[in-house]
Design an enzyme around this catalytic site. Structure first.
Site, short mmCIF file in Angstrom:
data_model
loop_
_atom_site.label_atom_id
_atom_site.label_comp_id
_atom_site.label_asym_id
_atom_site.label_seq_id
_atom_site.Cartn_x
_atom_site.Cartn_y
_atom_site.Cartn_z
N ASP A 83 7.39 -10.62 7.29
CA ASP A 83 7.62 -9.54 8.26
C ASP A 83 9.10 -9.18 8.22
O ASP A 83 9.95 -10.03 8.53
CB ASP A 83 7.20 -10.06 9.65
CG ASP A 83 7.36 -9.02 10.75
OD1 ASP A 83 8.13 -8.05 10.56
OD2 ASP A 83 6.71 -9.18 11.80
N ASP A 143 5.17 -7.55 1.52
CA ASP A 143 4.33 -6.95 2.56
C ASP A 143 4.10 -8.00 3.65
O ASP A 143 4.11 -9.20 3.36
CB ASP A 143 2.99 -6.46 2.01
CG ASP A 143 2.41 -5.31 2.85
OD1 ASP A 143 2.60 -4.14 2.49
OD2 ASP A 143 1.80 -5.61 3.90
N ASN A 153 11.14 0.19 2.94
CA ASN A 153 10.01 1.11 3.10
C ASN A 153 9.01 0.66 4.16
O ASN A 153 8.30 1.50 4.73
CB ASN A 153 9.30 1.22 1.74
CG ASN A 153 7.91 1.83 1.86
OD1 ASN A 153 7.75 3.05 1.97
ND2 ASN A 153 6.88 0.98 1.87
N TYR A 178 8.79 6.38 17.02
CA TYR A 178 8.86 6.50 15.56
C TYR A 178 10.04 7.41 15.17
O TYR A 178 10.84 7.07 14.30
CB TYR A 178 7.53 7.08 15.06
CG TYR A 178 7.43 7.25 13.56
CD1 TYR A 178 7.15 6.16 12.73
CD2 TYR A 178 7.60 8.50 12.96
CE1 TYR A 178 7.05 6.31 11.35
CE2 TYR A 178 7.49 8.66 11.58
CZ TYR A 178 7.20 7.57 10.78
OH TYR A 178 7.11 7.73 9.42
N LYS A 184 13.33 6.36 13.04
CA LYS A 184 13.66 7.00 11.75
C LYS A 184 15.00 7.73 11.82
O LYS A 184 15.75 7.76 10.83
CB LYS A 184 12.54 7.95 11.34
CG LYS A 184 11.22 7.24 10.96
CD LYS A 184 11.41 6.23 9.84
CE LYS A 184 10.10 5.86 9.18
NZ LYS A 184 10.28 4.81 8.15
N SER A 228 0.85 -1.20 0.00
CA SER A 228 0.00 0.00 0.00
C SER A 228 0.88 1.24 0.00
O SER A 228 2.11 1.14 0.05
CB SER A 228 -0.93 0.01 1.22
OG SER A 228 -0.17 0.17 2.40
P1 NAD Z 1 1.20 2.35 4.65
O1 NAD Z 1 0.63 1.85 5.93
O2 NAD Z 1 0.28 2.81 3.59
O3 NAD Z 1 2.17 1.24 4.04
C1 NAD Z 1 3.06 0.50 4.82
C2 NAD Z 1 3.02 -0.94 4.38
O4 NAD Z 1 4.01 -1.65 5.14
C3 NAD Z 1 1.66 -1.62 4.66
O5 NAD Z 1 1.18 -2.25 3.49
C4 NAD Z 1 1.98 -2.62 5.76
O6 NAD Z 1 1.18 -3.80 5.70
C5 NAD Z 1 3.45 -2.90 5.51
N1 NAD Z 1 4.14 -3.38 6.71
C6 NAD Z 1 3.97 -2.95 7.98
N2 NAD Z 1 4.78 -3.63 8.81
C7 NAD Z 1 5.47 -4.50 8.04
C8 NAD Z 1 6.46 -5.48 8.32
N3 NAD Z 1 6.88 -5.71 9.58
N4 NAD Z 1 6.96 -6.20 7.29
C9 NAD Z 1 6.53 -6.00 6.02
N5 NAD Z 1 5.58 -5.09 5.71
C10 NAD Z 1 5.06 -4.35 6.71
O7 NAD Z 1 2.22 3.53 5.07
P2 NAD Z 1 2.98 4.62 4.17
O8 NAD Z 1 2.47 5.93 4.59
O9 NAD Z 1 2.98 4.25 2.75
O10 NAD Z 1 4.45 4.49 4.78
C11 NAD Z 1 5.51 3.86 4.08
C12 NAD Z 1 6.82 4.31 4.70
O11 NAD Z 1 6.96 5.72 4.59
C13 NAD Z 1 6.93 3.98 6.18
O12 NAD Z 1 8.25 3.60 6.49
C14 NAD Z 1 6.59 5.32 6.83
O13 NAD Z 1 7.13 5.43 8.12
C15 NAD Z 1 7.24 6.28 5.85
N6 NAD Z 1 6.71 7.63 5.91
C16 NAD Z 1 5.40 7.89 5.65
C17 NAD Z 1 4.95 9.20 5.72
C18 NAD Z 1 3.52 9.54 5.43
O14 NAD Z 1 3.12 10.68 5.74
N7 NAD Z 1 2.73 8.66 4.85
C19 NAD Z 1 5.84 10.24 6.03
C20 NAD Z 1 7.16 9.93 6.28
C21 NAD Z 1 7.60 8.63 6.22
#
Ligand code: NAD
Length: 259
Positions: A77, A51, A104, A169, A173, A30
């Site tokens: 995982d 995922d 990611n 978090y 990071k 996602s």
């Molecule tokens: P999201 O929840 O849409 O996607 C994250 C995906 O990672 C999910 O599909 C989830 O099932 C999967 N996941 C979770 N734990 C896992 C694990 N242990 N092993 C494998 N897969 C796992 O979130 P996103 O917003 O797309 O975030 C993606 C990355 O970007 C993350 O690292 C997040 O911290 C970082 N990020 C997001 C934002 C934001 O505003 N969306 C900002 C800065 C950083």
């Protein structure tokens, strides 16, 4: 899970920027990971789509295949060593190489330190930091053997500026940024290119909340980030154009942190 694929019809067209490359993107079921996987596939890369939720990995792989890409769903995982080894083994069995790793996969929870159960802390560190370490640990030897590779770690602006309710978090990071710099120092002379992206608030399924809207109101750019705001940075770091970027953290963040 098998490779999802349909034939590509690209006769006479210019080849994509990642043609011939194989990319493993974690958490690609996602949000940002899925958008990066789609963009890489659009540039000709073959994808291993990880995922923790197998149905999400399969759905992304099917989407890529419908658009003419080659994608292998790899459930697992990232914080579990045996799962990561398995994921890397399956990717190599399917594609024989891994040129690009995007760390990611992530989760976010909001808890004050004074109330945080240690298991919440541990899980956050495990997914982001141990996960980034483990995936790198088991992909890197293959890149070193091949003599090239790109590692892109998804950090966050929270790793640079911190955030209340987000100590776990932000610490994870910030750790990813430190890991990125240190790994770059270890391997850049061996033609492995390691960099990070620290996005600001990006609209994904994971972020729609009143808290997110409040954060966005304070952004200098005055709007939330979109997936399209992140993807070009990932494409750049995955491409040959970024070879002089070493251990850097690129910041598509709407002005949230200015370095
Ligand atoms: P999201 O929840 O849409 O996607 C994250 C995906 O990672 C999910 O599909 C989830 O099932 C999967 N996941 C979770 N734990 C896992 C694990 N242990 N092993 C494998 N897969 C796992 O979130 P996103 O917003 O797309 O975030 C993606 C990355 O970007 C993350 O690292 C997040 O911290 C970082 N990020 C997001 C934002 C934001 O505003 N969306 C900002 C800065 C950083």
């Amino acid at each position: 899970m098998g490779i999802w694929t349909t034939s590509r019809h690209r006769g006479g067209q210019q080849l994509g920027r990642l043609e011939g490359k194989v990319a493993l993107v974690t958490g690609a079921g996602s949000g940002i990971g899925r958008a990066i996987a789609e963009a890489f596939a659009g540039e000709g890369a073959r994808l291993a789509v990880n995922d923790i939720r197998g149905s999400r990995a399969r759905a992304t792989a099917e989407r890529l295949a419908r658009r003419g890409g080659h994608a292998l769903p790899v459930q697992g995982d990232v914080s579990v060593e045996s799962a990561v080894k398995d994921m890397v083994r399956k990717t190599l069995r399917a594609f024989s190489r891994i040129d690009i790793l995007v760390n990611n996969a992530g989760v976010v929870t909001f808890v004050l330190v004074e109330r945080m159960p240690p298991r919440i802390w541990d899980r956050m560190i495990a997914v982001h930091l141990r996960g980034t370490f483990l995936c790198t640990r088991y992909v890197l030897p293959h890149m070193l053997k091949a003599g090239s590779g790109k590692i892109i770690n998804i950090a966050s602006q929270r790793g640079q500026k911190g955030g209340p309710w987000l100590t776990h978090y932000a610490a994870a990071k910030a750790g990813v940024i430190g890991f990125t710099r240190s790994l770059a120092l270890e391997v850049s002379r061996r033609n492995i290119n390691v960099n990070a992206i620290a996005p600001g608030p990006i609209l994904t399924g994971a972020t729609i909340s009143a808290r997110f809207r409040r954060t966005v109101r304070g952004l200098p750019i005055g709007r939330p980030g979109r997936l399209d705001d992140i993807v070009p940075t990932a494409l750049f770091l995955a491409s040959d154009d970024s070879s002089f970027y070493v251990g850097q953290t690129l910041c598509p963040n709407g002005g949230d942190v200015m370095l």
